[in-house]
Design a protein around this motif. Structure first.
Motif, PDB file in Angstrom:
ATOM      1  N   GLU A   1      -2.789  -2.114   6.557  1.00 25.13           N
ATOM      2  CA  GLU A   1      -2.206  -1.038   5.755  1.00 25.13           C
ATOM      3  C   GLU A   1      -2.993   0.248   6.013  1.00 25.13           C
ATOM      4  O   GLU A   1      -4.185   0.208   6.310  1.00 25.13           O
TER       5      GLU A   1
ATOM      6  N   LYS B   1       0.726   4.065   0.434  1.00 24.45           N
ATOM      7  CA  LYS B   1       0.321   2.917   1.232  1.00 24.45           C
ATOM      8  C   LYS B   1       1.395   2.782   2.301  1.00 24.45           C
ATOM      9  O   LYS B   1       2.576   2.685   1.994  1.00 24.45           O
TER      10      LYS B   1
ATOM     11  N   LEU C   1       1.091   5.535  -4.258  1.00 23.13           N
ATOM     12  CA  LEU C   1      -0.190   5.190  -4.863  1.00 23.13           C
ATOM     13  C   LEU C   1      -0.597   6.128  -5.987  1.00 23.13           C
ATOM     14  O   LEU C   1      -1.243   5.716  -6.930  1.00 23.13           O
TER      15      LEU C   1
ATOM     16  N   LEU D   1      -3.568   4.475   4.657  1.00 23.13           N
ATOM     17  CA  LEU D   1      -3.436   5.436   3.567  1.00 23.13           C
ATOM     18  C   LEU D   1      -2.752   6.672   4.110  1.00 23.13           C
ATOM     19  O   LEU D   1      -3.242   7.307   5.056  1.00 23.13           O
TER      20      LEU D   1
END
Length: 117
Positions: free
Chosen positions: A95, A86, A72, A97
């Motif tokens: 999803e 991701k 990302l 982080l």
């Protein structure tokens, strides 16, 4: 080799991605020793083996991470660089982080933080 602070995002991903992939692999395998091998001394002090073992045993998220990662971006702050991912799970929808904090300890690149939100 360039210091991480001098690298482009693409160069940082080349360095960080293998470290993140190792975390994914060893988290899925519940392998504490391999999981923590690139941790800085300050980070490993907070990564108590018993607590990590409990987390590995209870959490579906930490045992079923997808090997596919999506870069990302990066955040550069002071002596550390945060690499953002991701991350998906093979058994849970959605999803997450991923956050990998890199810096130097005694001249070696180490992990100073790793989390999944």
């Amino acid at each position: 080799m360039k210091k991480i602070f001098e690298m482009t995002d693409e160069e940082l991903f080349e360095v960080a991605n293998p470290m993140w992939r190792d975390l994914v692999k060893y988290s899925n395998e519940e392998n504490y020793g391999a999981f923590t091998r690139n941790f800085s001394s300050s980070f490993i002090q907070g990564a108590n083996e018993m607590e990590l073992g409990k987390q590995f045993a209870r959490a579906k998220l930490t045992k079923n991470l997808s090997e596919e990662i999506i870069n990302l971006g990066t955040i550069r702050r002071g002596e550390y660089i945060t690499v953002l991912y991701k991350q998906k799970n093979t058994k849970l929808e959605g999803e997450w982080l991923g956050r990998l904090v890199l810096g130097y300890e005694n001249g070696k690149l180490k992990i100073f933080g790793a989390t999944l939100f």
